[in-house]
Scaffold this active site. Structure first.
Site, PDB file in Angstrom:
ATOM      1  N   HIS A  86       0.849  -1.195   0.000  1.00 31.81           N
ATOM      2  CA  HIS A  86       0.000   0.000   0.000  1.00 31.81           C
ATOM      3  C   HIS A  86       0.885   1.245   0.000  1.00 31.81           C
ATOM      4  CE1 HIS A  86      -3.454  -2.546   0.757  1.00 31.81           C
ATOM      5  NE2 HIS A  86      -2.865  -3.046   1.833  1.00 31.81           N
ATOM      6  N   GLU A 115      -4.839 -13.608   6.331  1.00 30.91           N
ATOM      7  CA  GLU A 115      -5.728 -12.441   6.421  1.00 30.91           C
ATOM      8  C   GLU A 115      -6.988 -12.578   5.570  1.00 30.91           C
ATOM      9  OE1 GLU A 115      -3.667  -8.928   5.077  1.00 30.91           O
ATOM     10  OE2 GLU A 115      -2.550 -10.016   3.543  1.00 30.91           O
ATOM     11  N   ASP A 135      -8.252  -7.204   6.827  1.00 30.94           N
ATOM     12  CA  ASP A 135      -8.595  -7.924   5.606  1.00 30.94           C
ATOM     13  C   ASP A 135      -9.354  -9.210   5.915  1.00 30.94           C
ATOM     14  OD1 ASP A 135      -7.667  -6.248   3.547  1.00 30.94           O
ATOM     15  OD2 ASP A 135      -5.606  -6.849   3.926  1.00 30.94           O
TER      16      ASP A 135
END
Length: 260
Positions: free
Chosen positions: A47, A150, A175
């Site tokens: 990210h 996740e 997530d």
């Protein structure tokens, strides 16, 4: 210095190693983290906006400190894993791992033969070729591969993933929640219980678990629950947390909230 020696020693003793999620390209963040005795950092390429040049800066800042520097690549592809390791990363925290098959495929990029098929390159990890033989001789043993658990699929396949000779896993509550329909929640319905179940099942197999904490109180809780790697938050998140705390104490109104 043996890669990840300090971190592995803590994990093997059953102690908690505290870390920092790095989302800024500024290498001083990692330098200060090392000076403060942080055990590990994860430079996040999945990210945000930082790139491989920033990774090199963080690795240089941490050099000689004994602090482990992980990279979370943007994908499970060959290029992302190989380039991170060639830059000198001490390990990979691999996102969105759903199955044992994905672990095995990533091993191909992560390990040199005979365990994988990572190619040789005279890059930073091998001291620009000056220390390549030593690096190649030890990399398969010293590097740490940490899959992220996740998603609901990963939870369903947890036993098979743990069977793939992993020594540490990392949980992603946000997530995991999203994969179960609670998008935008940190620990949606049932996820707190899933986190502890993953922790327990991994520990039974001698595998350490990591997780991000969003406050001092949560970091203490995760330590006491038995998590081996606990992130104190992200660099930007910690700055926001401190500024908000001081602003509120001074009577100013805070704006919004951040996950970590």
């Amino acid at each position: 210095m043996t890669m990840n020696a300090n971190l592995r020693e803590k994990l093997q003793k059953g102690e908690t190693a505290f870390g920092l999620w790095v989302t800024s390209e500024e290498p001083a963040v990692s330098e200060v983290a090392a000076l403060l005795g942080i055990d590990w950092i994860c430079v996040d390429l999945e990210h945000g906006y930082i790139n491989y040049k920033a990774v090199a800066g963080h690795l240089t800042a941490a050099k000689g400190s004994g602090m482990s520097v992980f990279v979370r690549p943007p994908s499970q592809d060959l290029e992302a894993i190989k380039r991170s390791l060639d830059m000198g990363a001490h390990g990979i925290i691999l996102p969105l791992v759903d199955s044992a098959d994905e672990v095995r495929k990533a091993y191909e990029h992560f390990y040199y033969p005979p365990l994988g098929r990572r190619g040789l390159g005279g890059e930073r990890s091998g001291k620009w070729g000056l220390g390549l033989e030593e690096y190649v001789a030890n990399a398969n043993d010293e590097l740490m591969f940490v899959p992220m658990i996740e998603t609901q699929k990963a939870y369903d396949n947890l036993d098979e993933i743990l069977d793939e000779k992993v020594e540490t896993i990392f949980l992603g509550p946000g997530d995991m929640s999203a994969s179960r329909g609670a998008v935008g929640e940190w620990e949606g319905p049932g996820v707190a219980e899933i986190n502890l179940d993953i922790l327990r099942r991994a520990k039974e197999r001698g595998v350490a678990s990591g997780i991000v904490a969003r406050s001092t109180e949560e970091a203490i809780l995760r330590r006491d629950q038995g998590f081996g790697m606990v992130s104190l938050g992200s660099d930007i998140g910690l700055m926001i947390r401190q500024i908000r705390s001081m602003s509120e104490a001074l009577g100013k109104t805070s704006v919004g909230h951040r996950w970590f």
